[in-house]
Scaffold this motif. Structure first.
Motif, PDB file in Angstrom:
ATOM      1  N   THR A  74      12.459   7.934  19.522  1.00 29.35           N
ATOM      2  CA  THR A  74      11.888   9.057  20.265  1.00 29.35           C
ATOM      3  C   THR A  74      11.674  10.220  19.311  1.00 29.35           C
ATOM      4  O   THR A  74      12.621  10.666  18.652  1.00 29.35           O
ATOM      5  N   ARG A  75      10.449  10.695  19.220  1.00 25.92           N
ATOM      6  CA  ARG A  75      10.153  11.796  18.297  1.00 25.92           C
ATOM      7  C   ARG A  75      10.728  13.107  18.821  1.00 25.92           C
ATOM      8  O   ARG A  75      11.041  13.261  20.007  1.00 25.92           O
ATOM      9  N   LEU A  76      10.865  14.067  17.917  1.00 28.61           N
ATOM     10  CA  LEU A  76      11.414  15.368  18.290  1.00 28.61           C
ATOM     11  C   LEU A  76      10.638  16.001  19.438  1.00 28.61           C
ATOM     12  O   LEU A  76      11.218  16.518  20.397  1.00 28.61           O
ATOM     13  N   ARG A  77       9.320  15.954  19.348  1.00 28.19           N
ATOM     14  CA  ARG A  77       8.481  16.577  20.368  1.00 28.19           C
ATOM     15  C   ARG A  77       8.666  15.892  21.716  1.00 28.19           C
ATOM     16  O   ARG A  77       8.677  16.537  22.761  1.00 28.19           O
ATOM     17  N   ASP A  78       8.813  14.572  21.704  1.00 28.64           N
ATOM     18  CA  ASP A  78       8.996  13.836  22.953  1.00 28.64           C
ATOM     19  C   ASP A  78      10.369  14.115  23.557  1.00 28.64           C
ATOM     20  O   ASP A  78      10.513  14.213  24.781  1.00 28.64           O
ATOM     21  N   ASP A  79      11.384  14.239  22.708  1.00 24.70           N
ATOM     22  CA  ASP A  79      12.703  14.601  23.211  1.00 24.70           C
ATOM     23  C   ASP A  79      12.661  16.010  23.801  1.00 24.70           C
ATOM     24  O   ASP A  79      13.307  16.296  24.819  1.00 24.70           O
ATOM     25  N   GLY A  80      11.885  16.905  23.158  1.00 24.81           N
ATOM     26  CA  GLY A  80      11.728  18.251  23.692  1.00 24.81           C
ATOM     27  C   GLY A  80      11.055  18.241  25.058  1.00 24.81           C
ATOM     28  O   GLY A  80      11.465  18.970  25.973  1.00 24.81           O
ATOM     29  N   GLY A 136      21.800  30.515  25.070  1.00 27.06           N
ATOM     30  CA  GLY A 136      22.359  29.322  24.450  1.00 27.06           C
ATOM     31  C   GLY A 136      21.271  28.447  23.853  1.00 27.06           C
ATOM     32  O   GLY A 136      20.071  28.721  23.991  1.00 27.06           O
ATOM     33  N   ARG A 137      21.696  27.372  23.170  1.00 27.01           N
ATOM     34  CA  ARG A 137      20.741  26.457  22.535  1.00 27.01           C
ATOM     35  C   ARG A 137      21.136  25.007  22.788  1.00 27.01           C
ATOM     36  O   ARG A 137      22.302  24.701  23.036  1.00 27.01           O
ATOM     37  N   VAL A 138      20.152  24.141  22.707  1.00 25.79           N
ATOM     38  CA  VAL A 138      20.359  22.706  22.886  1.00 25.79           C
ATOM     39  C   VAL A 138      19.650  21.984  21.755  1.00 25.79           C
ATOM     40  O   VAL A 138      18.622  22.461  21.248  1.00 25.79           O
ATOM     41  N   GLY A 139      20.178  20.848  21.352  1.00 25.45           N
ATOM     42  CA  GLY A 139      19.591  20.108  20.228  1.00 25.45           C
ATOM     43  C   GLY A 139      18.447  19.212  20.667  1.00 25.45           C
ATOM     44  O   GLY A 139      18.436  18.662  21.761  1.00 25.45           O
ATOM     45  N   LEU A 140      17.449  19.094  19.778  1.00 25.54           N
ATOM     46  CA  LEU A 140      16.378  18.110  19.914  1.00 25.54           C
ATOM     47  C   LEU A 140      16.582  17.075  18.803  1.00 25.54           C
ATOM     48  O   LEU A 140      16.789  17.453  17.651  1.00 25.54           O
ATOM     49  N   TYR A 141      16.505  15.805  19.138  1.00 30.39           N
ATOM     50  CA  TYR A 141      16.871  14.771  18.173  1.00 30.39           C
ATOM     51  C   TYR A 141      15.841  13.644  18.123  1.00 30.39           C
ATOM     52  O   TYR A 141      15.211  13.312  19.141  1.00 30.39           O
ATOM     53  N   GLU A 142      15.674  13.085  16.925  1.00 28.82           N
ATOM     54  CA  GLU A 142      15.027  11.793  16.784  1.00 28.82           C
ATOM     55  C   GLU A 142      15.921  10.946  15.877  1.00 28.82           C
ATOM     56  O   GLU A 142      16.331  11.388  14.802  1.00 28.82           O
ATOM     57  N   VAL A 143      16.260   9.740  16.353  1.00 29.31           N
ATOM     58  CA  VAL A 143      17.207   8.869  15.658  1.00 29.31           C
ATOM     59  C   VAL A 143      16.459   7.617  15.219  1.00 29.31           C
ATOM     60  O   VAL A 143      15.953   6.861  16.048  1.00 29.31           O
ATOM     61  N   MET A 144      16.384   7.418  13.908  1.00 22.63           N
ATOM     62  CA  MET A 144      15.679   6.265  13.348  1.00 22.63           C
ATOM     63  C   MET A 144      16.691   5.303  12.736  1.00 22.63           C
ATOM     64  O   MET A 144      17.408   5.652  11.795  1.00 22.63           O
ATOM     65  N   ALA A 173      20.322  12.455  23.780  1.00 22.18           N
ATOM     66  CA  ALA A 173      20.138  11.514  24.886  1.00 22.18           C
ATOM     67  C   ALA A 173      21.029  10.291  24.690  1.00 22.18           C
ATOM     68  O   ALA A 173      21.427   9.955  23.569  1.00 22.18           O
ATOM     69  N   ASP A 174      21.328   9.616  25.781  1.00 18.45           N
ATOM     70  CA  ASP A 174      22.278   8.496  25.731  1.00 18.45           C
ATOM     71  C   ASP A 174      21.844   7.413  24.756  1.00 18.45           C
ATOM     72  O   ASP A 174      22.649   6.922  23.958  1.00 18.45           O
ATOM     73  N   ALA A 175      20.560   7.020  24.808  1.00 18.53           N
ATOM     74  CA  ALA A 175      20.095   5.939  23.932  1.00 18.53           C
ATOM     75  C   ALA A 175      20.192   6.339  22.466  1.00 18.53           C
ATOM     76  O   ALA A 175      20.632   5.553  21.615  1.00 18.53           O
ATOM     77  N   GLU A 176      19.789   7.588  22.153  1.00 19.60           N
ATOM     78  CA  GLU A 176      19.865   8.056  20.768  1.00 19.60           C
ATOM     79  C   GLU A 176      21.306   8.173  20.307  1.00 19.60           C
ATOM     80  O   GLU A 176      21.646   7.826  19.166  1.00 19.60           O
ATOM     81  N   ARG A 177      22.190   8.669  21.194  1.00 19.39           N
ATOM     82  CA  ARG A 177      23.589   8.813  20.804  1.00 19.39           C
ATOM     83  C   ARG A 177      24.235   7.456  20.553  1.00 19.39           C
ATOM     84  O   ARG A 177      25.054   7.314  19.628  1.00 19.39           O
ATOM     85  N   GLU A 178      23.890   6.457  21.345  1.00 16.78           N
ATOM     86  CA  GLU A 178      24.456   5.120  21.137  1.00 16.78           C
ATOM     87  C   GLU A 178      24.040   4.546  19.792  1.00 16.78           C
ATOM     88  O   GLU A 178      24.856   3.941  19.086  1.00 16.78           O
TER      89      GLU A 178
END
Length: 639
Positions: free
Chosen positions: A612-618, A575-583, A377-382
């Motif tokens: 954002t937790r992994l589950r919430d990003d999912g 295909g696959r997509v990533g789920l992320y949590e950025v701390m 997600a944009d916020a996590e990537r930034e």
């Protein structure tokens, strides 16, 4: 008759209705064991290939309204057994061409000396696939879409490619222990059926496929046979100990079914985009599975008498000791598939039923190295990019094996890769070769471990250091100290979530004050399967289902669910997509690390600060229609 102990996968046996109810009319099986008076036999249990169709069938032919389409690439006919009528009548009844087009083709065929259906194909009124479907309906046979159908290499290897080209027929599966499923362009070619039955020693069950698909499959089988051979040739030049034996095997590869089978299994795995190839003995035969999009799929089985040869062949390719069967071994082999390089990491595992092998497939040209294409997600990537642009500190990516950690690090390196920076990596293995980087391959046999490579890298004036994995205390200590001495350190760690990385390093023996000062950012990730864009279906997820999945929901959620189609092989996912949590490690989290607070407390603080937790990003990706709630529960759990 051959006594090869072949066994069909359960789904094929069910699909072809071999053990159906007594009232179900089964497709006739052609056997070479015919009676002498077979010409006078009843047609009810045989192919009515030479029966003269009665006149006047025309538009009275029944359309195939009951035809069943299977997501495995199999289309069943509306009825079993040959229907007495012209093929052109079936084409019209199936609405594959109009009556006027058929009449014009009939008129043209008289002067051209060919068949009307061939005229329809040549004029573009009918496709090859449509003609194959009409043939299948005409003779009451299954139609195969070879682009979707999973071909059993054991079956395909029973005839040579020369025979397959001559008859436009390829064995594609075992319908049962004594019956071979053969895809044919012309199901009326009884001579081809007889010859294949004699060559293989099996009874033949005919299915229809377009000639172009069969030619493409034969060409692919030819190519798959040669893929590994070219790589072994280059290996022979460098090998000293086992070179003679490998050369001998390679020189006889055209006559060695084991070598041919191994080559085709490896190339098929690469072609289908598998990340792992599993060969596991189960007492009777060797089970072969591919891990595609993170999920294992059965593709075939190797007969017991060939299992030992397959294991030995792979050991030779990976430079392993073929005589050692009691201890696990690991090695690697490099191949060239369709002009690009592929690395295989080979691991042998002795079990109660014999030796098994797992091969990790690293296709260097299939790695996506752009962060904006990974699904972050944009916020996590930034936040992640901001940490990577720091001049010093440690950025860690965590997750289980196969969760895409290395791909995320390569994306970060792509972001940082400029002429002004000296970037050095130490990896095991080097999964992706990137221009502008100095990449070091770990070699434990000569003492080049992660720790040894990292110590050398620190003295080589680096700006950015990438450590493939922090496995032990020594590597962790050097990496953390490097992050405090003016270097940007990127690495991976095996933890379930981002906050656990802090406590894991402390448990490994790194002092809390070093961990708190060095780490700038931790990313945890998983890979979830994406819904197939061709067949996904809108649905409403009730609030109680969301609560059962661990979400505190009061209202239902509009989303999508998997269905299954030919493009996705019936799974509903492609295909696959990533789920992320950025701390981001803030001063408050640094204080908690110094106090050795548990990861749960660190997680709560990080969430309050915007993580954002992994589950919430999912769940967000479920809302976007990219994956399903069931897939999120499978990947990250419901806790």
């Amino acid at each position: 008759m051959s006594d090869a102990p072949q066994q069909s996968p359960p789904d094929l046996h069910e699909i072809f209705e071999l053990d159906g109810d007594p009232g179900v009319e089964l497709e006739p099986v052609i056997s070479i064991d015919r009676d002498e008076d077979e010409d006078d036999a009843e047609l009810d249990g045989e192919f009515a290939l030479d029966a003269d169709p009665p006149a006047g069938v025309g538009e009275d032919a029944e359309p195939p309204a009951g035809a069943e389409v299977d997501t495995n690439g199999i289309t069943k006919p509306s009825r079993r057994g040959s229907r007495q009528g012209f093929l052109t009548d079936v084409i019209v009844a199936m609405e594959l061409a109009t009556q006027r087009q058929v009449d014009d083709a009939l008129e043209s065929s008289r002067g051209l000396g060919t068949t009307p259906e061939r005229v329809l194909v040549e004029t573009g009124a009918l496709t090859q696939d449509a003609l194959a479907r009409a043939l299948a309906e005409r003779y009451g046979l299954d139609h195969l879409d070879l682009e979707v159908f999973s071909v059993d290499m054991n079956a395909a290897n029973l005839v040579s490619t020369a025979v397959a080209k001559r008859y436009q027929a390829v064995p594609v599966a075992f319908a049962d222990k004594r019956t071979l499923l053969v895809a044919m362009a012309d199901p009326s070619n009884v001579l081809a059926v007889d010859d294949i039955a004699i060559m293989t020693g099996y009874e033949i069950r005919v299915a229809v496929a377009p000639p172009d698909d069969i030619a493409s499959l034969v060409s692919r089988l030819d190519r798959l046979e040669d893929v590994v051979g070219e790589s072994v040739s280059s290996f022979d030049e460098d090998s000293e100990d086992d070179g003679g034996e490998v050369v001998a095997l390679h020189e006889t590869s055209d006559d060695a079914p084991v070598i041919k089978l191994v080559n085709q299994l490896v190339a098929q795995a690469v072609e289908r985009g598998a990340s792992d190839l599993h060969l596991a003995p189960d007492g009777k035969e060797m089970r072969v599975r591919l891990r595609i999009d993170g999920v294992l799929q059965d593709i075939t089985s190797v007969p017991r008498k060939m299992a030992a040869g397959v294991v030995s062949r792979i050991k030779i390719m990976a430079e392993l000791n073929i005589a050692e069967k009691r201890l696990p071994q690991d090695g690697r082999v490099g191949l060239v598939v369709d002009g690009h390089h592929v690395d295989l990491r080979v691991v042998t595992l002795p079990s109660v039923h014999g030796e098994g092998i797992v091969m990790r497939i690293l296709d260097k040209e299939s790695v996506v190295v752009e962060l904006d294409k990974l699904g972050m997600a944009d916020a996590e990537r930034e936040r992640f990019e901001a940490a990577c642009r720091e001049t010093h500190g440690a950025v860690l990516v965590t997750g289980p094996t196969g969760s895409g950690k290395s791909t995320t690090l390569y994306g970060a390196l792509q972001l940082l890769n400029t002429p002004e920076k000296n970037i050095i990596t130490v990896e095991d293995p080097v999964e992706y070769e990137m221009a502008g980087l100095t990449q070091v391959q770990v070699a434990p046999k000569v003492g080049l471990t992660f720790a040894a490579g990292l110590r050398a890298m620190v003295r080589a004036d680096p700006d950015v250091i990438m450590v493939g994995e922090i496995r032990d205390r020594e590597t962790a200590q050097i990496a953390i100290e490097s992050a405090l001495t003016g270097h940007l350190v990127l690495s991976t760690l095996h933890t379930n979530d981002a906050p656990s990385a802090v406590t894991r390093l402390i448990e490994m023996g790194v002092e809390p004050f070093l961990v708190a000062s060095a780490i700038d950012c931790v990313v945890a990730q998983r890979l979830a399967r994406m819904l197939c864009a061709n067949c996904k279906r809108r649905t409403i997820i009730p609030a109680n289902v969301l609560r059962e999945s661990g979400y505190s929901a009061r209202m239902e959620l509009e989303a999508y669910e998997p269905v299954g189609c030919r493009r996705c092989g019936g799974s509903g996912y492609r295909g696959r997509v990533g789920l992320y949590e950025v701390m981001t490690v803030t001063p408050e989290i640094q204080t908690m690390a110094l106090e050795r607070r548990p990861s749960e407390e660190i997680r709560d603080v990080a969430v309050r600060q915007g993580m954002t937790r992994l589950r919430d990003d999912g769940l967000q990706k479920v809302r976007q229609g990219r994956t399903s709630i069931a897939e999120i529960a499978r990947v990250v759990g419901s806790g």
